[in-house]
Design a protein around this motif. Sequence first.
Motif, mmCIF file in Angstrom:
data_model
loop_
_atom_site.group_PDB
_atom_site.id
_atom_site.type_symbol
_atom_site.label_atom_id
_atom_site.label_comp_id
_atom_site.label_asym_id
_atom_site.label_seq_id
_atom_site.Cartn_x
_atom_site.Cartn_y
_atom_site.Cartn_z
ATOM 1 N N TRP A 1 4.650 2.314 8.577
ATOM 2 C CA TRP A 1 4.741 3.442 7.658
ATOM 3 C C TRP A 1 6.059 4.209 7.701
ATOM 4 O O TRP A 1 6.378 4.950 6.770
ATOM 5 N N ASP B 1 -3.179 7.116 9.548
ATOM 6 C CA ASP B 1 -4.578 7.373 9.907
ATOM 7 C C ASP B 1 -5.439 6.129 9.899
ATOM 8 O O ASP B 1 -6.652 6.206 10.143
ATOM 9 N N ASP B 2 -4.850 4.967 9.642
ATOM 10 C CA ASP B 2 -5.550 3.681 9.710
ATOM 11 C C ASP B 2 -5.110 3.012 11.008
ATOM 12 O O ASP B 2 -3.922 2.801 11.240
ATOM 13 N N GLY C 1 0.850 3.927 -2.966
ATOM 14 C CA GLY C 1 0.570 5.329 -2.700
ATOM 15 C C GLY C 1 1.675 6.237 -3.206
ATOM 16 O O GLY C 1 1.426 7.321 -3.744
ATOM 17 N N ARG D 1 -1.668 8.165 5.024
ATOM 18 C CA ARG D 1 -2.815 7.261 4.877
ATOM 19 C C ARG D 1 -2.661 6.042 5.796
ATOM 20 O O ARG D 1 -3.653 5.540 6.331
ATOM 21 N N ARG E 1 0.832 -1.210 0.000
ATOM 22 C CA ARG E 1 0.000 0.000 0.000
ATOM 23 C C ARG E 1 0.865 1.259 0.000
ATOM 24 O O ARG E 1 0.546 2.254 -0.674
#
Length: 1017
Positions: A1000, A990-991, A967, A987, A963
């Motif tokens: 991340w 925020d998950d 992105g 992104r 992901r």
Amino acid sequence: MLSAQGAADRPLLQDSFRIGSGGGALCQAQSANGDSAARTMFDRAWSVVCRDAALPVGQIYALRRDGEESEEALLERLAASRGGAVNCSAPGGVTLPDAGPATVRNCNGRAGAYRILTVTRGKTLYAAQGYAPYASALDLGLRTVMLGRTVPGKLDIVSTGSGNGAAFARMQAAALDPQTVLAEGYRRNASGNYAEAAEFFDSLADRLARDPDASALSPAERANRAHEYLVNHGLQLSNLGLFDQAAAAFTQARAIPTADAVQLRLRRNFEAVHHLNQQDLPGALGLLGQAAKGDAAIVTGGDGGVTLPSEVAVEMNSAAPEAQALGVRQDVKLTPGERAAILDAQAQQLRGTVLRLSGKPREARAVLVRALADAQRIRDGRVTSITRLRAQLLGEIALTHEAQGDFGAAEGQLHQAVNLIAAQYPETLALNGARARLGAFLVRRGRSGEALETYRSIMASTTASRGTLTAMANQLQPYFTLLAAEMPRRPELAADMFEASQLLVRPGAAETLELLSRELSAGDGEAARLFRQSVSLSRDVERGRIALALLREAGKIDSATRDEIARRQADVDALARDQAATLNALAAFPQYRAVSPQALTLGDMRATLKSGEGYYKLAQLGDALYALWIDGQGATGFRLAASASDVARKVAALRETISIEVGGVQTTYALDLPVARSLYLDLFGPVDERLKGVNHLIFEPDGAMLQLPVNLLVASQPGVDAYQARIAQGGDEFDFRGVDWLGRDHAVSTALSARAFRDARLTAPSGAPQSYIGFGDNAPLAGPKLTALTRGALLSDRDDCGWSPAQWNRPIPATELRKAAQSIGGEGSELVTGGDFTDQAVMARGDLDRFRILHFATHGLVTPPRAGCPARPALLTSFGPGGASDGLLQFGEIFDLRLNADLVVLSACDTAGAAGAETTRAAGLSGGGGALDGLVRAFIGAGSRSVIASHWPAPEEYQATERLMSGLFAATSDQPVGEALRAAQIRLMDDADTSHPFYWSGFAIIGDGARPLITRR
């Protein structure tokens, strides 16, 4: 230089001699008579080696003619030494100055044009044979042999070979007699070129194992040689901060039986230095207190005399320049008894140092004074190399006087040490080491102005010689402390700190740069040619400056001396102009930019930055950390309140919650937010307000921060408080939404150096016509194909430092590559997977420079496979058919690729695996850097503007890495790569499932994150 008997009818001639007196490619002739085959063929033989060639360029012989043996028959005896058959034209006649008529044969062979020149004198045939481009060196060498004296002359050579020290070292180690190679290894060690020294001693050990002539050695001689090579190799590893590997080498050495007095003393001293390198004073003192036994009369090889600079282990932080070391023989040979005596003096100096550091100055001085007297008694102090040992002893004695409050005596001894070195080794690292001791004394006495001038002379000398101060980091800590203390009232001193910090190349980076320089030097392109030329010119400039200094120190200056000084100064000025022009041409080549030590001024750096950017540079010296902040408002520098050890503990605590192996399984725990907040304040607290005013942070790490991405530090307290309140009420401890990560509001770029960042910014965008090529999903070995939960390396249980075969059975699926190619679009995307993805296939491609983005979704092996093994950075690939591929694309092979890329993505590059973490912890977390010091530099040198790499095994859970990469590649046209990566990271932040930094935070942009990721659709 020791003389030796030449041909039967000639006067004494030196074992080795410099050929010619000018030109940019210095050559020398080195006696080859140690070769057993040579002894049966001719009276004397010399190999001709030039610094710009990777192998000897020719040979010179004195052949005795017996009876009516023809010249052709004599030359036929030399056929085997040519390395292959040559076809020659009919002999022709030439006239050599001072030598008379000669016969020349112009030939051709597999390696190109070849030349054989012969002259008959009485019953001796003199012959010079070698590659035609080096004809001037061969001719001068032949005339020197015939006349029994060095013949002056200019070498007319186009620079086409290696001017790099390590390449020359490798050539010498392979081509010259072992005792000469051993002496050269000692010189590299003494000059602080530890990577080169390691090359010598490692190659000597390999050569001893495979050399048929070694069978002629007695068991004791063979054991002594193996022991000496091994303890020296261990010392170099220790000097490079690779302490676990060094310990393994010393353990192996102790297992070799030897009763030789020199060998026992070498091991004692070198192991003591190994303990001192780790600040283990009791361990060092225990070794030095052991009585060295053994038979000093044992001859360890050859004629019993081994050339040995007396500072072998004592003067680890000062040295003659490399130009003094290459191809120069010591002016005396030391007997085994003399070697033992010098080593005992060295041991006494080390013991005195330990006593001083232990707070016993009176006892230390007694030991040091005795050591100085012992050293000076050896040949009445006429051994040249003892000069540096004497200077070190004077410096140590000065410190004992200072410790007892006798500051006048201390200063006098320090000035005496500086003057002693300056007279013999002007403008060298040895002199700078003596200056640094004086500068530190001046700082301690509060004489700031004098101290600043002393340190500035060190910086000017180092910059002029394009050197580094890697071996002097601890000695420069007082300078940085002085600058940090004075900067609040004298902000202009930020320029001094910025200059000095760029000259402190950490050992791990220095080793990598040395290896990459070797790769560049051995190349066959224009960049390689210019690089070899620049190194050769640098050495000629340095030699000229030393000669000038010696002339000026000679005493009475008469008109002839003044004329000679003027002539030499003109030569140096001309060489310097040539060097500047060469470096200007080199600057266009990425391979050179990747290894260049050239620093920027503060003005250059400020001009490089754009509005809204800030540059933060860390520098570790001992246990202290210093920081520089540069932005549009100006620059400032400061010492961190936290020590390097404090920062290292916090980094380790954070890493252990992010990615740690427990029972063979990669495990993640809840991040310790208070520690992440505390570390932010340690680093950025003094410039917090200025950091808030920028949106792009360029971070140049050092020490422990090489192991941690700065984007996961917490920039404000409210998010920490809210998280702790939720946890107290039973909330999910892995839900980190709402935390004010530094990377949320700042795009972050990682810089290898200020120069590297500036070069990345100024390099024009790639004009490659194709958008993307992706490599991954390697073909597994026989056995089950395993699912990879992370992309880290597996530790090996093998004894040969190889990787576990199971590593190849965990391929990264090609899904990520396909999605990236689809997202990028554009013309000419390509995927290379499965059995097609071999290292040989990658290297064989001639079109890699046609792709703007290269993407490797495969395991990055950048740490040692287990403790005690060397790190050999590589990307894992498939194995090729027929054993042609080793399944690894190694960093030297990467550096030799020809790229024209805006970006290389390494989406599985674990820079701190368990074995590597152990190694870096043992080194105080100051010498590592993982992928930064290996694969990243290699890809940038190969031609990529920027690289994205990971700080830990990239996670597969929740498809997090896939992901993130998707992105990233969904960036809009002309969107900066740093902003594209930040948007993809947000992104995941925020998950709730992927809000932990493990998912991340790991990927870092090395280069300029402000460059567009996609410039065309």
